[in-house]
Design a protein around this motif. Sequence first.
Motif, PDB file in Angstrom:
ATOM      1  N   ASP A 107      -3.914  20.204  -0.578  1.00 20.72           N
ATOM      2  CA  ASP A 107      -3.864  21.420   0.242  1.00 20.72           C
ATOM      3  C   ASP A 107      -3.100  21.166   1.537  1.00 20.72           C
ATOM      4  OD1 ASP A 107      -4.818  24.220   0.792  1.00 20.72           O
ATOM      5  OD2 ASP A 107      -5.760  23.196   2.480  1.00 20.72           O
ATOM      6  N   ALA A 108      -3.274  19.991   2.129  1.00 24.27           N
ATOM      7  CA  ALA A 108      -2.535  19.666   3.351  1.00 24.27           C
ATOM      8  C   ALA A 108      -1.035  19.619   3.087  1.00 24.27           C
ATOM      9  CB  ALA A 108      -3.019  18.327   3.909  1.00 24.27           C
ATOM     10  N   ALA A 109      -0.641  19.059   1.932  1.00 21.26           N
ATOM     11  CA  ALA A 109       0.779  19.001   1.587  1.00 21.26           C
ATOM     12  C   ALA A 109       1.342  20.400   1.349  1.00 21.26           C
ATOM     13  CB  ALA A 109       0.983  18.133   0.345  1.00 21.26           C
ATOM     14  N   VAL A 110       0.584  21.223   0.641  1.00 20.28           N
ATOM     15  CA  VAL A 110       1.049  22.592   0.374  1.00 20.28           C
ATOM     16  C   VAL A 110       1.127  23.385   1.672  1.00 20.28           C
ATOM     17  CG1 VAL A 110       0.520  24.752  -0.815  1.00 20.28           C
ATOM     18  CG2 VAL A 110       0.187  22.569  -1.999  1.00 20.28           C
ATOM     19  N   ARG A 111       0.162  23.185   2.571  1.00 20.85           N
ATOM     20  CA  ARG A 111       0.196  23.865   3.864  1.00 20.85           C
ATOM     21  C   ARG A 111       1.434  23.471   4.661  1.00 20.85           C
ATOM     22  NH1 ARG A 111      -4.979  22.542   4.738  1.00 20.85           N
ATOM     23  NH2 ARG A 111      -4.398  21.069   6.363  1.00 20.85           N
ATOM     24  N   ALA A 112       1.736  22.178   4.667  1.00 16.99           N
ATOM     25  CA  ALA A 112       2.927  21.715   5.384  1.00 16.99           C
ATOM     26  C   ALA A 112       4.181  22.340   4.789  1.00 16.99           C
ATOM     27  CB  ALA A 112       3.011  20.193   5.328  1.00 16.99           C
ATOM     28  N   HIS A 118       0.861  -1.180   0.000  1.00 15.61           N
ATOM     29  CA  HIS A 118       0.000   0.000   0.000  1.00 15.61           C
ATOM     30  C   HIS A 118       0.896   1.228   0.000  1.00 15.61           C
ATOM     31  CE1 HIS A 118      -2.552   2.975   2.475  1.00 15.61           C
ATOM     32  NE2 HIS A 118      -2.897   3.088   1.207  1.00 15.61           N
ATOM     33  N   VAL A 119       0.737   2.083  -1.001  1.00  9.12           N
ATOM     34  CA  VAL A 119       1.551   3.290  -1.147  1.00  9.12           C
ATOM     35  C   VAL A 119       0.679   4.495  -0.849  1.00  9.12           C
ATOM     36  CG1 VAL A 119       3.031   4.627  -2.687  1.00  9.12           C
ATOM     37  CG2 VAL A 119       2.930   2.146  -2.926  1.00  9.12           C
ATOM     38  N   THR A 120       1.121   5.329   0.077  1.00  9.18           N
ATOM     39  CA  THR A 120       0.350   6.520   0.419  1.00  9.18           C
ATOM     40  C   THR A 120       1.226   7.758   0.313  1.00  9.18           C
ATOM     41  OG1 THR A 120      -1.202   7.458   2.031  1.00  9.18           O
ATOM     42  CG2 THR A 120       0.814   6.457   2.908  1.00  9.18           C
ATOM     43  N   HIS A 121       0.664   8.903   0.682  1.00  8.52           N
ATOM     44  CA  HIS A 121       1.365  10.175   0.552  1.00  8.52           C
ATOM     45  C   HIS A 121       2.397  10.349   1.680  1.00  8.52           C
ATOM     46  CE1 HIS A 121      -2.175  10.587  -1.882  1.00  8.52           C
ATOM     47  NE2 HIS A 121      -2.972  10.732  -0.830  1.00  8.52           N
ATOM     48  N   TRP A 122       3.275  11.319   1.487  1.00 13.01           N
ATOM     49  CA  TRP A 122       4.248  11.707   2.518  1.00 13.01           C
ATOM     50  C   TRP A 122       4.064  13.208   2.734  1.00 13.01           C
ATOM     51  CZ3 TRP A 122       8.017   8.926   5.240  1.00 13.01           C
ATOM     52  CH2 TRP A 122       8.960   9.693   5.943  1.00 13.01           C
ATOM     53  N   ILE A 123       3.530  13.576   3.884  1.00  9.22           N
ATOM     54  CA  ILE A 123       3.189  14.970   4.143  1.00  9.22           C
ATOM     55  C   ILE A 123       3.682  15.358   5.528  1.00  9.22           C
ATOM     56  CG2 ILE A 123       1.305  16.641   4.401  1.00  9.22           C
ATOM     57  CD1 ILE A 123      -0.336  14.952   2.450  1.00  9.22           C
ATOM     58  N   GLY A 124       4.414  16.460   5.604  1.00  8.80           N
ATOM     59  CA  GLY A 124       4.876  16.956   6.891  1.00  8.80           C
ATOM     60  C   GLY A 124       5.869  16.051   7.582  1.00  8.80           C
ATOM     61  N   VAL A 126       5.166  14.407  -0.710  1.00 12.82           N
ATOM     62  CA  VAL A 126       4.768  13.614  -1.873  1.00 12.82           C
ATOM     63  C   VAL A 126       3.266  13.387  -1.829  1.00 12.82           C
ATOM     64  CG1 VAL A 126       5.065  11.464  -3.147  1.00 12.82           C
ATOM     65  CG2 VAL A 126       7.001  12.424  -1.879  1.00 12.82           C
ATOM     66  N   VAL A 127       2.594  13.705  -2.928  1.00 11.68           N
ATOM     67  CA  VAL A 127       1.179  13.354  -3.075  1.00 11.68           C
ATOM     68  C   VAL A 127       1.021  12.524  -4.343  1.00 11.68           C
ATOM     69  CG1 VAL A 127       0.235  15.286  -1.775  1.00 11.68           C
ATOM     70  CG2 VAL A 127       0.684  15.568  -4.217  1.00 11.68           C
ATOM     71  N   HIS A 128       0.260  11.446  -4.246  1.00 16.40           N
ATOM     72  CA  HIS A 128       0.022  10.561  -5.384  1.00 16.40           C
ATOM     73  C   HIS A 128      -1.356  10.851  -5.970  1.00 16.40           C
ATOM     74  CE1 HIS A 128       3.572   8.240  -4.342  1.00 16.40           C
ATOM     75  NE2 HIS A 128       3.137   8.200  -3.097  1.00 16.40           N
ATOM     76  N   GLY A 129      -1.540  10.433  -7.222  1.00 13.48           N
ATOM     77  CA  GLY A 129      -2.867  10.596  -7.785  1.00 13.48           C
ATOM     78  C   GLY A 129      -2.874  10.851  -9.274  1.00 13.48           C
ATOM     79  N   VAL A 179      -2.159   2.286  -4.682  1.00 13.00           N
ATOM     80  CA  VAL A 179      -1.651   3.612  -4.334  1.00 13.00           C
ATOM     81  C   VAL A 179      -2.836   4.538  -4.073  1.00 13.00           C
ATOM     82  CG1 VAL A 179      -1.461   4.225  -6.800  1.00 13.00           C
ATOM     83  CG2 VAL A 179      -0.209   5.553  -5.079  1.00 13.00           C
ATOM     84  N   ASP A 180      -2.737   5.296  -3.000  1.00 15.42           N
ATOM     85  CA  ASP A 180      -3.775   6.271  -2.680  1.00 15.42           C
ATOM     86  C   ASP A 180      -3.771   7.413  -3.687  1.00 15.42           C
ATOM     87  OD1 ASP A 180      -4.455   4.806  -0.454  1.00 15.42           O
ATOM     88  OD2 ASP A 180      -3.339   6.065   0.958  1.00 15.42           O
ATOM     89  N   PHE A 181      -4.953   7.877  -4.075  1.00 16.67           N
ATOM     90  CA  PHE A 181      -5.081   9.041  -4.938  1.00 16.67           C
ATOM     91  C   PHE A 181      -5.482  10.235  -4.076  1.00 16.67           C
ATOM     92  CE2 PHE A 181      -5.963   7.187  -9.452  1.00 16.67           C
ATOM     93  CZ  PHE A 181      -4.727   6.538  -9.400  1.00 16.67           C
ATOM     94  N   ALA A 182      -4.739  11.322  -4.205  1.00 18.17           N
ATOM     95  CA  ALA A 182      -4.983  12.503  -3.378  1.00 18.17           C
ATOM     96  C   ALA A 182      -6.215  13.264  -3.853  1.00 18.17           C
ATOM     97  CB  ALA A 182      -3.770  13.424  -3.408  1.00 18.17           C
ATOM     98  N   SER A 183      -6.961  13.753  -2.894  1.00 16.45           N
ATOM     99  CA  SER A 183      -8.038  14.703  -3.169  1.00 16.45           C
ATOM    100  C   SER A 183      -7.450  16.113  -3.165  1.00 16.45           C
ATOM    101  CB  SER A 183      -9.116  14.598  -2.103  1.00 16.45           C
ATOM    102  OG  SER A 183      -8.596  15.015  -0.834  1.00 16.45           O
ATOM    103  N   ALA A 184      -8.253  17.089  -3.531  1.00 22.29           N
ATOM    104  CA  ALA A 184      -7.793  18.476  -3.464  1.00 22.29           C
ATOM    105  C   ALA A 184      -7.446  18.856  -2.026  1.00 22.29           C
ATOM    106  CB  ALA A 184      -8.864  19.404  -4.027  1.00 22.29           C
ATOM    107  N   ASP A 185      -8.173  18.307  -1.063  1.00 27.06           N
ATOM    108  CA  ASP A 185      -7.873  18.596   0.341  1.00 27.06           C
ATOM    109  C   ASP A 185      -6.529  18.001   0.757  1.00 27.06           C
ATOM    110  OD1 ASP A 185     -10.214  20.011   0.675  1.00 27.06           O
ATOM    111  OD2 ASP A 185     -11.333  18.322   1.528  1.00 27.06           O
ATOM    112  N   ASP A 186      -6.222  16.813   0.249  1.00 21.38           N
ATOM    113  CA  ASP A 186      -4.922  16.200   0.561  1.00 21.38           C
ATOM    114  C   ASP A 186      -3.784  17.051  -0.007  1.00 21.38           C
ATOM    115  OD1 ASP A 186      -6.262  14.079   1.754  1.00 21.38           O
ATOM    116  OD2 ASP A 186      -6.260  12.884  -0.091  1.00 21.38           O
TER     117      ASP A 186
END
Length: 498
Positions: free
Chosen positions: A44-49, A3-9, A201-204, A35-42
């Motif tokens: 945004d969380a990466a950009v915020r971090a 399972h591959v997910t995002h890396w944030i913060g 890292v955001v996937h999608g 692999v997880d696909f990022a939503s716009a909110d995800d």
Amino acid sequence: MKHVTHWIGGKPWTAGAERHGDVYDPATGQVSGHVDFASADDVDAAVRAAAEAFASWRRVSLARRASIMFAFRELIREHTAELAALITAEHGKVAADAAGEVARGLEVVEFACGIPHLLKGGYSENVSTSVDSYSIRQPLGVVAGITPFNFPAMVPMWMFPLAIACGNTFVLKPSEKDPSASLLLARLWAQAGLPDGVFNVVHGDKVAVDALLTHPDVAALSFVGSTPIARYVYETGTSHGKRVQALGGAKNHMVVLPDADLDLAADAAVSAGFGSAGERCMAISALVAVDPVGDELLAKIKDRVGKLIVGPGADERSEMGPLVTGPHRDKVASYLDSGVAQGASLPIDGRRHPVTGGDAGGFWLGPSVLDHVTPEMSCYTDEIFGPVLSMLRAPSYEAAVSLVNNSPYGNGVAVFTCDGGAARRFVSEAEIGMVGVNVPIPVPMAYYSFGGWKSSLFGDTHVHGTEGVHFYTHGKVVTSRWPDPSHGGVNLGFPVNS
């Protein structure tokens, strides 16, 4: 099943995802993970971090940034085999190609280790009476990279080492087809001491891409991919006020003049046309033989192709692996039928090439050559992005150069000749961004910049090298006057002996 997910913060994302994609093993055709696909909110969380991290990272000294970069370099060297294995497992390229990809990406990391020198400005004293001027370069803020499936480690490393070394923070959106290498790189950054949030890292899919292109806190964006998507990325990003460099597709020519060493040229055509299954933006896809060498050159290529071992990338015997997905393999193979239907011949049909040790369900297509191709055929006009070499015949040097320059793409080109004067003339006359002389894939070293002309690049700057430093920084010029206190200026209160 991985399972591959995002890396944030600075850590893996734990919020979950509503949408997912399958990750395949191209050698078997089987799903190997999700692999997880990022939503716009995800996103945004990466950009915020990244934005939160930028406030402190931009103030970190150049010496400290360089120290972290050196540590990252050593960790990549230590984990090259692990990175290469991930690339082979998800992309399909053979182990040697995967290790070579990591090595070429590492060159940019090494270039970025010199950031204290790369960010040096200029200084002019007394440009006017008691006035000095100097220039500095400062980071942009949060920057992003959108990268393709064919180089899941190298192309991201063309971008983020320099961006981060310059004081920016970074959000990477790698290809969802082979996402795991990006997560290992994120972990290595953390081990090297990079502060949380500096690299994310955001996937999608398009949802994540559009969220980055339109996010108000993303200052700049780098992209590598097909020309239609590069144009879309450039137009969308710039319309939202971003600095954008978008590298598009290619149709790279290799011109073989009558005086060329044909054994050298045949070796080059095979390696540059079929290495990494032709899934390279710098692959040779159009071979231009100047009369009368075409038939002899084709015979030498057929001899070499017949000996190529096609098989799983993890098998040390393999010289070429499968293509990345089944639909892509089928699309590439369709050009063999359409090429013949439009008048080309098919002296080498990769669908008949034996596969050594490969699973029948793998995404296989062997090296193929279409001969007597003409410029109006779709196998020539389209970027096939697979192991298909289109061979054209040109009656003269002038006709060959005209063929090259009439292409809408301008990424790379090579000329093979033993005549220095002809080579020098070709270098001058070819309307292409990167030119090789007896070098089939003229990818520059990290301290030069990579990029093409025409429809192969949207934007004004190429990646890595000095242009990369300039892309990820603002230039600023400071003009200052400091009146001399002894002549009625400001009293600085310096202590004096009485």
